[in-house]
Design a protein around this motif. Sequence first.
Motif, short mmCIF file in Angstrom:
data_model
loop_
_atom_site.label_atom_id
_atom_site.label_comp_id
_atom_site.label_asym_id
_atom_site.label_seq_id
_atom_site.Cartn_x
_atom_site.Cartn_y
_atom_site.Cartn_z
N ARG A 217 0.84 -1.20 0.00
CA ARG A 217 0.00 0.00 0.00
C ARG A 217 0.87 1.25 0.00
NH1 ARG A 217 -2.03 -3.26 3.90
NH2 ARG A 217 -1.12 -1.92 5.54
N ARG A 218 0.29 2.35 -0.34
CA ARG A 218 1.00 3.63 -0.34
C ARG A 218 1.53 3.93 1.06
NH1 ARG A 218 0.14 8.88 1.00
NH2 ARG A 218 1.12 10.47 -0.32
N GLY A 219 2.78 4.34 1.12
CA GLY A 219 3.38 4.73 2.39
C GLY A 219 4.06 3.60 3.14
N GLU A 220 3.95 2.33 2.67
CA GLU A 220 4.61 1.23 3.35
C GLU A 220 6.13 1.30 3.15
OE1 GLU A 220 3.16 -2.82 3.75
OE2 GLU A 220 1.55 -2.30 2.35
N ILE A 221 6.85 0.86 4.17
CA ILE A 221 8.31 0.82 4.10
C ILE A 221 8.72 -0.53 3.54
CG2 ILE A 221 10.47 1.08 5.37
CD1 ILE A 221 8.65 3.56 5.35
N ILE A 222 9.60 -0.51 2.54
CA ILE A 222 10.01 -1.73 1.85
C ILE A 222 11.22 -2.35 2.55
CG2 ILE A 222 10.85 -2.70 -0.32
CD1 ILE A 222 7.95 -1.77 -0.38
N THR A 253 6.67 3.65 -0.26
CA THR A 253 6.03 3.67 -1.57
C THR A 253 5.21 4.95 -1.73
OG1 THR A 253 4.17 2.42 -0.67
CG2 THR A 253 5.91 1.17 -1.75
N ARG A 254 5.27 5.51 -2.94
CA ARG A 254 4.48 6.71 -3.24
C ARG A 254 3.06 6.34 -3.62
NH1 ARG A 254 7.59 11.32 -4.27
NH2 ARG A 254 9.83 10.96 -4.52
N ALA A 266 11.01 5.61 -9.37
CA ALA A 266 10.04 6.69 -9.19
C ALA A 266 8.90 6.31 -8.25
CB ALA A 266 9.47 7.11 -10.54
N TYR A 267 8.76 5.01 -7.96
CA TYR A 267 7.68 4.56 -7.10
C TYR A 267 8.00 4.71 -5.61
CZ TYR A 267 6.05 2.11 -11.32
OH TYR A 267 5.62 1.78 -12.57
N PHE A 268 9.22 5.11 -5.28
CA PHE A 268 9.66 5.10 -3.89
C PHE A 268 10.23 6.45 -3.48
CE2 PHE A 268 10.01 0.94 -5.80
CZ PHE A 268 9.30 0.14 -4.92
N THR A 269 10.13 6.71 -2.21
CA THR A 269 10.66 7.95 -1.67
C THR A 269 11.16 7.68 -0.25
OG1 THR A 269 10.15 10.27 -1.22
CG2 THR A 269 8.43 8.67 -0.69
N GLU A 270 11.84 8.65 0.30
CA GLU A 270 12.27 8.52 1.69
C GLU A 270 11.03 8.44 2.59
OE1 GLU A 270 15.19 8.14 2.97
OE2 GLU A 270 16.34 8.38 1.11
N PRO A 271 11.04 7.61 3.60
CA PRO A 271 9.86 7.51 4.48
C PRO A 271 9.66 8.81 5.27
CG PRO A 271 11.70 6.28 5.38
CD PRO A 271 12.12 6.71 4.01
#
Length: 343
Positions: A217-222, A253-254, A266-271
Amino acid sequence: MNRYLERKAAAFGRIVKASSLIALTVGASLLAAQPAMATTFDADTAILKQNVTVETRLVTLGDLFQNAGSFANKAVFRAPSLGQSGTIQADRVVDAALQAGLSKITTNNISVVRVERSSELVTEVDILNKLKAQLKAKGYVDTTAKIDVELNTHLADQHAAPGGLSPFEITSLRYDRVSGRFMAGLQIFGRADLGTIRLSGQAMETVMVPVLSRAVRRGEIISKSDITLTPMPRLKAQVSSAATLEEIIGKATRQSLRSGAIANAAYFTEPDMVKRSDMVTIIFNAGNLNLSIMGKALSDGSKGDVIAVQNSQTNRVIRAEVIGHGLLEISQPSNIVASLGAN
């Protein structure tokens, strides 16, 4: 009466004695007519082998017998095909040896001789490995690349003649770097019956691409367990903008992503280190001046983001950079410092 019986017995003894002499004479004649089969092993005795391995297409007396002497190179039978085996009755072997001139023989109580033709087995895996090596050697692909090769036609195992520098050769290799299509010839050593076998297929450089092993889901940490490294053609990976592990692990995840999706950077960002409405600490450092005050975040923010925060004492809104969990910093000296209201 007794004298009559004695004369009969004497006559019968003379008949038996004569019969024995005749039998011995006939037996000697029969033995003289048989092949010379040695009953003891000496330096001149050729000893039949039970299991024979040959490398050429002809079987010689030296292959079939120990101590064949000057007759060793005399060929007497045709060998089986490469990699195959067959049997010969011992009496046929003896007959062939006698006709060739080998006279002092022992079969060593062997009734059947097994003959095997040695070979080197060439498998499809061997051929694919050599194809990959040639693609690298000719500069068609990077020398460090992993290559996935698919043949248009499955290749059956082949038996090559032993003794060559290589059991097979790949010739006239042609390769299209864009499509990955190739054509080549295959020659098996000692197999003139096969001629040149045509090879064709596709060879693609592959790279290990991170693919999501579950839906997120959006915002989950990988984490590492969320990612599976999967081989993929280099061109497809480049088109998909596949990320590196460093760009994914520990990132948020964005957007929501399905299982099996290629992990695009592009699908990921810093938490987020700050959530909207969180109470945060705002600091300012300038030389000997160190100020800090509490505030409320007006938006989410990850490390490095500059977000709006509200000074809890003055209610004024200022902008600060997220530098840690619940921690923001004002890095530009200005009259903003006065708005901190700190002592």
